[in-house]
Design a protein around this motif. Structure first.
Motif, PDB file in Angstrom:
ATOM      1  N   ILE A   1       6.447   1.305  60.145  1.00 41.27           N
ATOM      2  CA  ILE A   1       4.986   1.362  60.249  1.00 41.27           C
ATOM      3  C   ILE A   1       4.390   1.960  58.976  1.00 41.27           C
ATOM      4  CG2 ILE A   1       3.050   2.416  61.493  1.00 41.27           C
ATOM      5  CD1 ILE A   1       4.827   2.236  64.045  1.00 41.27           C
ATOM      6  N   THR A   2       5.004   3.028  58.472  1.00 43.73           N
ATOM      7  CA  THR A   2       4.516   3.684  57.249  1.00 43.73           C
ATOM      8  C   THR A   2       4.594   2.733  56.058  1.00 43.73           C
ATOM      9  OG1 THR A   2       5.192   5.849  58.097  1.00 43.73           O
ATOM     10  CG2 THR A   2       4.859   5.667  55.712  1.00 43.73           C
ATOM     11  N   ASP A   3       5.705   2.016  55.930  1.00 45.69           N
ATOM     12  CA  ASP A   3       5.870   1.071  54.818  1.00 45.69           C
ATOM     13  C   ASP A   3       4.841  -0.058  54.898  1.00 45.69           C
ATOM     14  OD1 ASP A   3       8.011   2.609  53.959  1.00 45.69           O
ATOM     15  OD2 ASP A   3       9.550   1.191  54.660  1.00 45.69           O
ATOM     16  N   GLN A   4       4.639  -0.593  56.096  1.00 42.16           N
ATOM     17  CA  GLN A   4       3.657  -1.673  56.255  1.00 42.16           C
ATOM     18  C   GLN A   4       2.251  -1.160  55.957  1.00 42.16           C
ATOM     19  OE1 GLN A   4       4.043  -3.674  60.037  1.00 42.16           O
ATOM     20  NE2 GLN A   4       6.029  -4.541  59.517  1.00 42.16           N
ATOM     21  N   LYS A   5       1.922   0.027  56.440  1.00 38.09           N
ATOM     22  CA  LYS A   5       0.593   0.607  56.193  1.00 38.09           C
ATOM     23  C   LYS A   5       0.361   0.787  54.696  1.00 38.09           C
ATOM     24  CE  LYS A   5      -2.425   4.468  57.548  1.00 38.09           C
ATOM     25  NZ  LYS A   5      -3.083   4.633  56.264  1.00 38.09           N
ATOM     26  N   SER A   6       1.374   1.253  53.996  1.00 40.67           N
ATOM     27  CA  SER A   6       1.262   1.462  52.548  1.00 40.67           C
ATOM     28  C   SER A   6       1.023   0.136  51.809  1.00 40.67           C
ATOM     29  CB  SER A   6       2.545   2.130  52.041  1.00 40.67           C
ATOM     30  OG  SER A   6       2.509   2.290  50.659  1.00 40.67           O
ATOM     31  N   ALA A   7       1.771  -0.893  52.175  1.00 45.64           N
ATOM     32  CA  ALA A   7       1.585  -2.212  51.550  1.00 45.64           C
ATOM     33  C   ALA A   7       0.207  -2.778  51.879  1.00 45.64           C
ATOM     34  CB  ALA A   7       2.683  -3.166  51.994  1.00 45.64           C
ATOM     35  N   LEU A   8      -0.241  -2.565  53.123  1.00 48.36           N
ATOM     36  CA  LEU A   8      -1.567  -3.044  53.516  1.00 48.36           C
ATOM     37  C   LEU A   8      -2.671  -2.306  52.751  1.00 48.36           C
ATOM     38  CD1 LEU A   8      -1.015  -3.469  57.345  1.00 48.36           C
ATOM     39  CD2 LEU A   8      -1.498  -5.290  55.699  1.00 48.36           C
ATOM     40  N   LEU A   9      -2.442  -1.046  52.428  1.00 46.61           N
ATOM     41  CA  LEU A   9      -3.416  -0.297  51.635  1.00 46.61           C
ATOM     42  C   LEU A   9      -3.531  -0.898  50.230  1.00 46.61           C
ATOM     43  CD1 LEU A   9      -5.430   2.015  51.403  1.00 46.61           C
ATOM     44  CD2 LEU A   9      -3.514   3.510  50.763  1.00 46.61           C
ATOM     45  N   GLU A  10      -2.415  -1.336  49.673  1.00 47.37           N
ATOM     46  CA  GLU A  10      -2.455  -2.011  48.370  1.00 47.37           C
ATOM     47  C   GLU A  10      -3.285  -3.286  48.460  1.00 47.37           C
ATOM     48  OE1 GLU A  10       1.352  -2.578  46.470  1.00 47.37           O
ATOM     49  OE2 GLU A  10       2.030  -0.601  47.153  1.00 47.37           O
TER      50      GLU A  10
END
Length: 156
Positions: A130-139
């Motif tokens: 979830i953290t990795d996906q959230k970070s990529a989505l923030l980009e």
């Protein structure tokens, strides 16, 4: 078993927000038909990104014995109606489409923040996913915002 059900519900919420993103970006691609080749490529990349996230989340849901949601969120339906209304009044210009996409990216960030703040027990691997996906989505959010800001600066 209840812990798994809660976790499945949290993950399915993320599946639905990603389904919203896919529909939203496919919509944005059609809105920019023939105008913005650069945006079409970005929008396609972002839709594909969400397809990948849905696959990753679905794998976790299945491993927990849950059923994967195939729909979208109620707010996503509201968002698409809002896009329809906005397009009617403002036209399908680049700024309007980018603003609509940013609105959707804000919703995705909120959904992922909610998932990380849930009371459901998140195993380490799921929290990391979830953290990795959230970070990529923030980009992705920041890229959309950058394009929107650049376009507004050029047109002002």
């Amino acid at each position: 078993m209840e812990a798994n059900e809660n976790l499945v519900e949290v993950l399915n919420d993320l599946v639905k927000i990603n389904n919203d993103r896919i529909e939203g970006y496919e919509r944005a691609i059609s809105e920019t038909e023939g105008i913005d080749v650069d945006l079409k490529g970005i929008f396609q990349k972002m839709a594909n990104e969400s397809r990948e996230y849905v696959a990753e989340l679905s794998k976790e849901i299945s491993s927990l014995g849950g059923e994967v949601e195939t729909g979208t969120t109620n707010s996503g339906k509201i968002y698409r109606v809002w896009m329809d209304i906005k397009a009617t009044f403002t036209g399908k210009d680049r700024t309007s489409v980018l603003e609509s996409c940013e609105y959707g990216e804000d919703a995705a960030q909120e959904a992922y923040a909610d998932a990380l703040a849930t009371d459901a027990e998140l195993p380490t691997n799921v929290r990391q996913l979830i953290t990795d996906q959230k970070s990529a989505l923030l980009e992705s959010h920041n890229l959309i915002k950058k394009y929107r800001d650049m376009h507004q600066a050029i047109n002002s």
